[in-house]
Design an enzyme around this catalytic site. Structure first.
Site, mmCIF file in Angstrom:
data_model
loop_
_atom_site.group_PDB
_atom_site.id
_atom_site.type_symbol
_atom_site.label_atom_id
_atom_site.label_comp_id
_atom_site.label_asym_id
_atom_site.label_seq_id
_atom_site.Cartn_x
_atom_site.Cartn_y
_atom_site.Cartn_z
ATOM 1 N N TRP A 1 0.975 -1.082 0.184
ATOM 2 C CA TRP A 1 0.085 -0.124 -0.065
ATOM 3 C C TRP A 1 0.937 1.132 -0.085
ATOM 4 C CZ3 TRP A 1 -4.759 -2.168 -0.583
ATOM 5 C CH2 TRP A 1 -5.558 -1.159 -0.651
ATOM 6 N N ASP A 2 0.122 2.391 -0.008
ATOM 7 C CA ASP A 2 1.050 3.589 -0.161
ATOM 8 C C ASP A 2 1.574 3.890 1.180
ATOM 9 O OD1 ASP A 2 -1.158 4.547 1.257
ATOM 10 O OD2 ASP A 2 -1.718 5.841 -0.318
ATOM 11 N N TRP A 3 1.496 3.270 2.325
ATOM 12 C CA TRP A 3 2.051 3.338 3.439
ATOM 13 C C TRP A 3 2.715 2.019 4.259
ATOM 14 C CZ3 TRP A 3 -0.472 -0.553 5.844
ATOM 15 C CH2 TRP A 3 -1.792 -0.695 5.536
ATOM 16 N N ASN B 1 -14.052 0.420 1.333
ATOM 17 C CA ASN B 1 -13.302 1.649 1.461
ATOM 18 C C ASN B 1 -13.098 2.369 0.079
ATOM 19 O OD1 ASN B 1 -11.098 3.709 2.793
ATOM 20 N ND2 ASN B 1 -10.075 2.716 1.270
ATOM 21 N N GLU B 2 -13.856 3.434 -0.236
ATOM 22 C CA GLU B 2 -13.685 4.314 -1.301
ATOM 23 C C GLU B 2 -14.090 3.716 -2.842
ATOM 24 O OE1 GLU B 2 -9.475 5.682 -1.237
ATOM 25 O OE2 GLU B 2 -10.036 6.924 0.660
ATOM 26 N N GLU C 1 -11.701 10.333 6.635
ATOM 27 C CA GLU C 1 -10.372 10.384 6.376
ATOM 28 C C GLU C 1 -9.804 11.396 5.912
ATOM 29 O OE1 GLU C 1 -8.463 7.811 3.558
ATOM 30 O OE2 GLU C 1 -9.587 5.961 3.991
#
Length: 885
Positions: A189-191, A468-469, A565
């Site tokens: 993921w981006d994190w 989510n999203e 968020e």
């Protein structure tokens, strides 16, 4: 069928019969081998292949250096877990023997004593296999072959391709995570890094019994007038051969005053073809003998012990479940906004707020990602305790369990119950479209049913969200082409509306099911589940990220009913980065290591731009990287502070009723949006959250006109009457304010109230030399954080001087060892100090507050340490930084 009940007694149920027998295979003799058997090592259950390989020194620390990529070969191989265990004669003589896999990650083929017993394809599903015929007396061998999740995902994608194909290159991840019912973030993921693990991430047991077993208990609790009505449902399992079982079900609920409510009845259970059944009991409880359960900050968390027993008539075999329940009502209110805001622009649309025990409460908190990138380590109780306690300490009343991770452990939700942290629970679908082939949907049905049944009784569960999203992604063509919209819309509705929604509503009708987050809620449903604008400020919840704007400026943020968020990145501390590399050269922007850890495309560019808008940092500074780390945390803290206070202020004008910043925690040592670093160290953001989420706060907003609007935020059940807000204007060069004024203020309970205070800085001379401090005094309020307005960017500040800082330490109290030792840290300065940041470079303790704007010659802060230090030892450990241009 006869029924009896005993109300409000101290009678204790006495059972002289035998409880069902469970063989825990945790202590079996486990080995792990790869496909060609070139690797054969000891295994662990619960566990996973990365954990076991590290224990055997086959691989190093997975979070060190570039090991996320260098160990990727692990996820491309096939791994076989073999366990040897003994079964005794008594166990073998049981009429039923079921092997229960609480969690296998993910695609596996299972044999017992060389006989196939089943396959798995969903890490979130509990699998139960009848092994009565395969077991033998003495030693038995269980073999579980795990397929490479990467290869299975690619194979499925060839048959059922569903967008997107892959994660961005910067993630260093793997493709097609959406094809598997596996932790989505395990493919990167981006994190976080990609570690597509396999293994037993939860326990495996064998249940031996003769008739029936109680798998789970759900409780439906409703309030009507002066009574609570409880429906207790036992979810029962047996062998497929059992059809008609006579039994007795009872329940004991411990109430206030050491009273007990005991009820029971005879049952004639007819099982379904799969051996399952249900049985109900009902209770009616007076409101006078229970206390309400409240979210953190609004009251206590009263919990009551409920024991449910199921015993068979013929042999008295007993199955027992214990849980704790809370008495509270919760409702997500989506109604005509004109009721609150009149016929204004703000009054268009619907509200979106939580009403708990009849009160509209402003929800405050953050988003939770998995506690560890390896799921078997994410259930570590100490890690969960540290993170959830840290959330509670900064006034968190709601946390969102994000939809790209896992459904957390039972312990996680019990701690949320105990700490008063409501849970916004996403189902585990995130940032992708998903396939709808029969195998996939059938697996999802089981996943959702088991998850709701397992978690439903927790008072902390606030709502369910389908994903989510994904509504926003579909409407915005994030991963698809416009001409594919109709296909993916139909598949979206098939999955979240036609498959998941009916299960949730049937099993948990008392809680709201949102199809997506962010979403317009009811309005999205009216628009066919994909709203024309899922980010419409007049409805539902929103996610917002803007890395180009000046995020310290409250005027740039969009309106919303509920901010679920938002956030900006920062780097973790140098001490945390050093746990991932031993090479000093890696701690530089020129290093491949640092670039490798940044997964957000253009992430460092955004971070640098954010710092540059407000702070001055010379790239030629010999300590440039160290200062960049520190300044990134200042920038993050001030940005999230600004956005949070904007939303809290707008409770008054837009009926904004919730904030959950992204994100609470980290899974490795890297740039991210977290407020707590991997390892548990608080960033400046987490300390600032303690202030910007405080129950009572003076919150100013500097307008473009130079006027300062002042809001008094009051999240208490009582008003603030005749309070005093003091406004001090300081020069950066002096600890003595150049002028002060005090205003009498009022605030209604559970409100944001704009005050009748006139402050204009437009005509203030030399704005670059001054800043404004706000403080509050009021009866019944022991403390309220200071707040500040900086009329000009601090990079332009004039008058800042190098301070002389003296720090001394004295021991304050000695509590129990598990609570830590408390010390007084006294700080003396001779001038204004901005963002004074104290560190000890240890995770064995923390300061009460940090990142100070120091406007007094002496301040005192408490430090709590898990290590017994002398004051002198602690004094030597403390280092500090501050901002000066």
């Amino acid at each position: 069928m006869k029924t009896f009940y005993i109300v409000f007694t101290s009678i204790v149920l006495n059972f002289n019969n035998v409880f069902t027998s469970v063989l825990d295979l945790t202590n079996a003799e486990w080995t792990v081998s790869n496909k060609n058997e070139s690797i054969k090592i000891s295994g662990s259950v619960p566990g996973g292949v990365y954990t076991d390989l590290h224990k055997a020194s086959v691989i190093g620390d997975i979070l060190s250096g570039f090991n996320d990529v260098l160990t990727r070969w692990v996820a491309h191989d096939t791994w076989t877990y073999t366990g040897k265990f003994n079964v005794n004669e008594s166990q073998l003589n049981s009429l039923v023997a079921h092997m229960v896999f609480e969690g296998l990650d993910t695609v596996a083929y299972i044999e017992l004593n060389d006989h196939p017993i089943g396959t798995t394809n969903n890490m979130f599903v509990r699998y139960v296999f009848d092994v009565k015929q395969q077991l033998k007396l003495g030693e038995n061998q269980l073999t579980v072959v795990f397929e490479s999740p990467i290869k299975v995902a690619n194979s499925r994608s060839e048959k059922y391709f569903t967008a997107p194909a892959c994660v961005p290159d910067q993630y260093n991840g793997e493709c097609h995570a959406n094809q598997l019912r596996k932790m989505q973030a395990s493919f990167a993921w981006d994190w976080g890094p990609a570690f597509p693990s396999v293994g037993f991430w939860k326990p495996v047991t064998i249940e031996f019994y003769n008739n029936i077993i109680m798998r789970s208990v759900t409780t439906h609790i409703e309030k009507d007038d002066a009574f609570w009505y409880i429906k207790i449902t036992a979810h029962i399992e047996s062998s497929r051969n059992k059809k008609d079982i006579k039994s007795y079900m009872s329940a004991s609920l411990k109430l206030e005053g050491n009273q007990k409510y005991i009820i029971g009845k005879d049952l004639d259970i007819n099982t379904n073809d799969d051996g399952t059944s249900k049985a109900d009991l009902s209770m009616t409880i007076s409101q006078n003998i229970v206390k309400l359960w409240w979210p953190n900050g609004y009251g206590d968390q009263a919990l009551y012990d409920l024991d449910v027993y199921l015993s068979t008539i013929n042999d008295g075999e007993i199955s027992h479940k214990h849980l704790q329940i809370g008495f509270r009502t919760i409702e997500l209110v989506e109604e005509d906004a004109t009721k609150y805001l009149g016929n204004t622009t703000a009054g268009q649309g619907l509200t979106f707020y939580f009403k708990v025990n009849g009160y509209p409460l402003f929800m405050k908190g953050s988003n939770w990602i998995p506690a560890h990138i390896l799921p078997e380590l994410g259930s570590d109780r100490k890690r969960i305790d540290d993170l959830l306690t840290a959330a509670k300490d900064v006034h968190t009343s709601m946390i969102r369990v994000w939809g790209g991770g896992v459904y957390e452990s039972d312990y996680f939700y019990r701690r949320c119950d105990q700490l008063g942290i409501l849970v916004w629970q996403d189902f585990q679908f995130a940032c992708a479209m998903y396939p709808i082939d029969t195998e996939f949907l059938n697996s999802v049905k089981t996943e959702v049913e088991q998850t709701v049944v397992r978690l439903q009784h927790h008072p902390s569960i606030a709502l369910w969200a389908g994903n989510n999203e994904n509504e926003a992604a579909l409407r915005g063509n994030w991963y698809t082409r416009p001409q594919e919209f109709q296909r993916y819309k139909e598949e979206y509705i098939k999955l979240y509306v036609e498959t998941i929604q009916p299960i949730v509503k049937s099993l948990d009708p008392g809680r709201r099911y949102l199809v997506s987050s962010p979403s317009n809620g009811l309005e999205s449903e009216r628009e066919g589940y994909i709203a024309n604008n899922p980010y419409d400020a007049h409805y539902g919840d929103t996610h917002y990220y803007n890395y180009m704007a000046d995020n310290w400026n409250l005027n740039i943020y969009p309106l919303t009913r509920f901010a679920s968020e938002y956030g900006v990145q920062s780097l973790p501390s140098i001490s945390t980065l050093k746990t991932a590399t031993q090479d000093p050269k890696d701690l530089s922007f020129d290093s491949v290591f640092i670039r490798h850890r940044q997964h957000l495309p253009n992430g460092f560019t955004y971070m640098k731009q954010q710092i540059g808008k407000r702070l001055k940092l010379d790239e030629n500074d010999t300590k440039y990287f160290e200062k960049f780390v520190f300044y990134s945390q200042i920038s993050q803290a001030m940005s999230v502070k600004a956005e949070t206070e904007f939303y809290r202020q707008n409770q008054a004008t837009w009926h904004t009723m919730g904030v959950m910043y992204w994100q609470l925690n980290d899974v490795w040592q890297a740039p991210s949006w977290s407020s707590i670093e991997y390892g548990g160290k608080w960033k400046m953001l987490h300390y600032y959250a303690k202030s910007f989420l405080a129950p009572v706060l003076v919150s100013p907003r500097l307008l473009l006109s130079g006027d300062v609007d002042v809001y008094l935020l009051n999240d208490r059940f009582v008003p603030i009457v005749n309070g005093e807000i003091t406004v001090d204007i300081f020069n950066f060069s002096s600890l003595i304010p150049i002028r002060s004024q005090t205003y009498v203020v009022q605030a209604e309970p559970l409100r944001s109230t704009k005050q009748n205070i006139s402050i204009n800085l437009w005509n203030e001379p030399n704005k670059e030399e001054i800043f404004v401090k706000f403080s509050l005094k009021a009866d019944g309020i022991t403390s309220s954080p200071f707040n500040f307005v900086f009329p000009k960017s601090l990079k332009d500040a004039v008058g800042l001087k190098e301070p002389r800082i003296q720090i001394s330490v004295s021991k304050r109290t000695e509590g129990r060892p598990d609570n830590g030792l408390q010390y007084n840290v006294d700080i003396r300065v001779d001038t204004i100090v901005l963002f004074l940041w104290l560190e000890t470079n240890t995770n064995d303790g923390h300061f009460e507050n940090n990142g100070f704007i120091v406007t007094q010659p002496h301040i005192r802060v408490k430090y709590t340490s898990k290590t017994n230090l002398t004051p002198t030892e602690l004094e030597k450990l403390i280092t500090y930084q501050y901002y000066i241009n």
